[in-house]
Design a protein around this motif. Structure first.
Motif, short mmCIF file in Angstrom:
data_model
loop_
_atom_site.label_atom_id
_atom_site.label_comp_id
_atom_site.label_asym_id
_atom_site.label_seq_id
_atom_site.Cartn_x
_atom_site.Cartn_y
_atom_site.Cartn_z
N LYS A 11 22.71 32.39 54.12
CA LYS A 11 22.11 31.34 53.29
C LYS A 11 23.03 30.98 52.11
O LYS A 11 23.33 29.82 51.87
N ILE A 12 23.49 32.01 51.41
CA ILE A 12 24.35 31.78 50.24
C ILE A 12 25.63 31.05 50.63
O ILE A 12 26.04 30.08 50.00
N PHE A 13 26.27 31.51 51.72
CA PHE A 13 27.54 30.90 52.08
C PHE A 13 27.35 29.51 52.68
O PHE A 13 28.23 28.66 52.56
N PHE A 14 26.21 29.28 53.29
CA PHE A 14 25.87 27.93 53.74
C PHE A 14 25.81 27.00 52.52
O PHE A 14 26.40 25.92 52.52
N LEU A 15 25.12 27.45 51.48
CA LEU A 15 25.00 26.68 50.24
C LEU A 15 26.37 26.42 49.62
O LEU A 15 26.68 25.31 49.18
N ILE A 16 27.21 27.46 49.60
CA ILE A 16 28.56 27.29 49.05
C ILE A 16 29.35 26.32 49.91
O ILE A 16 30.06 25.46 49.40
N GLY A 17 29.17 26.40 51.22
CA GLY A 17 29.88 25.51 52.14
C GLY A 17 29.58 24.04 51.87
O GLY A 17 30.46 23.19 51.96
N ILE A 18 28.32 23.76 51.54
CA ILE A 18 27.94 22.38 51.24
C ILE A 18 28.67 21.87 50.00
O ILE A 18 29.10 20.73 49.93
N GLN A 19 28.86 22.77 49.04
CA GLN A 19 29.44 22.34 47.76
C GLN A 19 30.94 22.42 47.73
O GLN A 19 31.58 22.08 46.73
N LEU A 20 31.54 22.89 48.81
CA LEU A 20 32.99 23.12 48.82
C LEU A 20 33.73 21.83 49.13
O LEU A 20 34.13 21.58 50.24
N LEU A 21 33.90 21.02 48.11
CA LEU A 21 34.58 19.73 48.31
C LEU A 21 35.93 19.75 47.62
O LEU A 21 36.03 20.16 46.47
N GLY A 22 36.96 19.31 48.33
CA GLY A 22 38.24 19.11 47.67
C GLY A 22 39.12 20.34 47.63
O GLY A 22 39.77 20.61 46.63
N GLY A 23 39.13 21.10 48.70
CA GLY A 23 40.12 22.16 48.78
C GLY A 23 39.57 23.54 48.49
O GLY A 23 38.52 23.70 47.86
N GLY A 24 40.29 24.54 48.94
CA GLY A 24 39.82 25.91 48.95
C GLY A 24 39.55 26.54 47.59
O GLY A 24 38.67 27.38 47.46
N TYR A 25 40.30 26.12 46.59
CA TYR A 25 40.19 26.80 45.30
C TYR A 25 38.83 26.62 44.65
O TYR A 25 38.42 27.40 43.80
N VAL A 26 38.12 25.57 45.07
CA VAL A 26 36.79 25.29 44.52
C VAL A 26 35.83 26.45 44.80
O VAL A 26 34.84 26.63 44.10
N ILE A 27 36.15 27.28 45.79
CA ILE A 27 35.23 28.36 46.14
C ILE A 27 35.16 29.41 45.02
O ILE A 27 34.15 30.10 44.86
N LEU A 28 36.20 29.51 44.21
CA LEU A 28 36.20 30.54 43.16
C LEU A 28 35.06 30.39 42.16
O LEU A 28 34.28 31.32 41.98
#
Lengths: 183, 185
Positions: A11-28
């Motif tokens: 669930k958490i990573f699904f939520l993060i996946g939705i918000q991950l726009l514009g390249g990998g570093y945004v995940i931090l």
């Protein structure tokens, strides 16, 4: 600590996946918020370590950090759940977008727009190199390596995998020789 | 068909091993796949890069999904997406078991000194080839130019000048390209 369920990880990573726009570093910042601050699955230091190691191993940075964090929570199964959760939203988004695009490829404005986007992509590639440059090509050795590889790539159709292997070995050999000289 | 699925898995498994760094690291591999197998056209590849940039999710994995879908439908996209994360998954699990030893590994740092200039060279060579093909209307790598696409040259200058001074904004660059494309072409 209470055992974290796989569903919760997904669930958490699904939520993060939705918000991950514009390249990998945004995940931090996202992991910082969801995992470090809100849920305390990770410490700040662990996150920084994961980030550092993620850059040095195969795979896409965001995916690697997600797998490390998932592993911390529930070992291998947790890592697998985290990466699956992370890529689910984009998987469906891509399939839907690809289908929409197929229906519009005959449209003259869509064609014109994609003609322009093709040049945007070239610009994005060149800007990416510009941003990598100072951290990548900054010594006599790296300059020489860069120009030799560039020349090789322009003249011959070499596989990128071969280029990666050759440059890794060259750098390793070069550093070992330098170490011996200094010793 | 089965052979195609197998090939897709094999090629994207390889990309998962060798594409080190950010999402753009997968680009040279996709470009190479294009010239090797012709699973998709160069124009399609450009569309994929654009769409992967504007969809949420890691760009490298998005491009794998899109490529798989274009080449072999839904099953194709499942295969490429799984393939590109297989090797990283195995590595991640192993590394977590030895994370403390890995952090201080000098050899890894040495290797990176060589990998970074290689990534720069790989990306630049693709940027230059794509640029050359776009402004000369050719599909070959370096065939002698017969005519030039002046609109493309103008658009390239319009986009590269302002954007090379600011932080990378993929969405903005793509949007600007689309709008100017409609106006100019």
């Amino acid at each position: 600590m209470q055992k974290i369920t796989l569903f919760e990880i997904y669930k958490i990573f699904f939520l993060i996946g939705i918000q991950l726009l514009g390249g990998g570093y945004v995940i931090l910042p996202l992991l910082q918020k969801y995992l470090v601050e809100e849920r305390k699955w990770l410490t700040e230091e662990e996150l920084i370590d994961y980030f550092a190691v993620s850059q040095c191993i195969p795979g896409i940075i965001a995916g690697n950090i997600a797998m490390f964090s998932g592993y911390k929570a529930r070992k291998s199964l947790g890592a697998l759940t985290a990466i699956l959760g992370l890529i689910t939203p984009s998987f469906f988004a891509i399939i839907i977008l690809a289908n929409i695009l197929i229906n519009f490829t005959d449209n003259i404005y869509v064609q014109k727009a994609f003609w322009g986007i093709r040049i945007s992509v070239i610009v994005l590639i060149l800007i990416t190199v510009k941003e990598m440059w100072s951290k990548s090509v900054n010594s006599k050795f790296t300059y020489i390596l860069f120009f030799i590889i560039l020349l090789l790539l322009i003249l011959l159709p070499v596989s990128p995998a071969i280029i990666i292997i050759i440059s890794a070995l060259t750098a390793l050999l070069y550093s070992k020789i330098g170490e011996k000289k200094n010793a | 068909m089965l052979k195609l699925y197998f090939l897709l898995y094999y090629e994207f498994f390889k990309i998962g091993i060798f594409a080190i760094g950010g999402g753009y690291a997968t680009l040279p591999f996709l470009y190479f796949l294009q010239s090797k197998y012709n699973w998709f056209s160069l124009d399609e590849l450009t569309n994929m890069i654009a769409v992967s940039n504007i969809t949420p999710g890691p760009i490298g994995i998005n491009m794998a999904t899109y490529t798989g879908y274009t080449t072999a439908g839904i099953l194709g996209s499942v295969i490429t997406t799984t393939a590109i994360i297989t090797a990283p998954f195995i590595t991640a699990v192993i590394i977590m078991k030895l994370i403390n030893k890995f952090k201080s590994c000098r050899e890894i740092n040495y290797i990176f000194k060589g990998l970074r200039p290689a990534s720069c060279a790989l990306l630049i060579s693709i940027g230059l080839k794509l640029l050359y093909q776009t402004i000369t209307f050719t599909k070959e790598d370096w065939s002698f130019p017969v005519q030039f696409d002046y609109h493309a040259i103008i658009l390239f200058i319009i986009l590269i000048l302002p954007f090379s001074f600011m932080k990378k904004r993929p969405l903005l660059v793509i949007l600007a390209g689309a709008i100017f494309g409609i106006i100019l072409k």
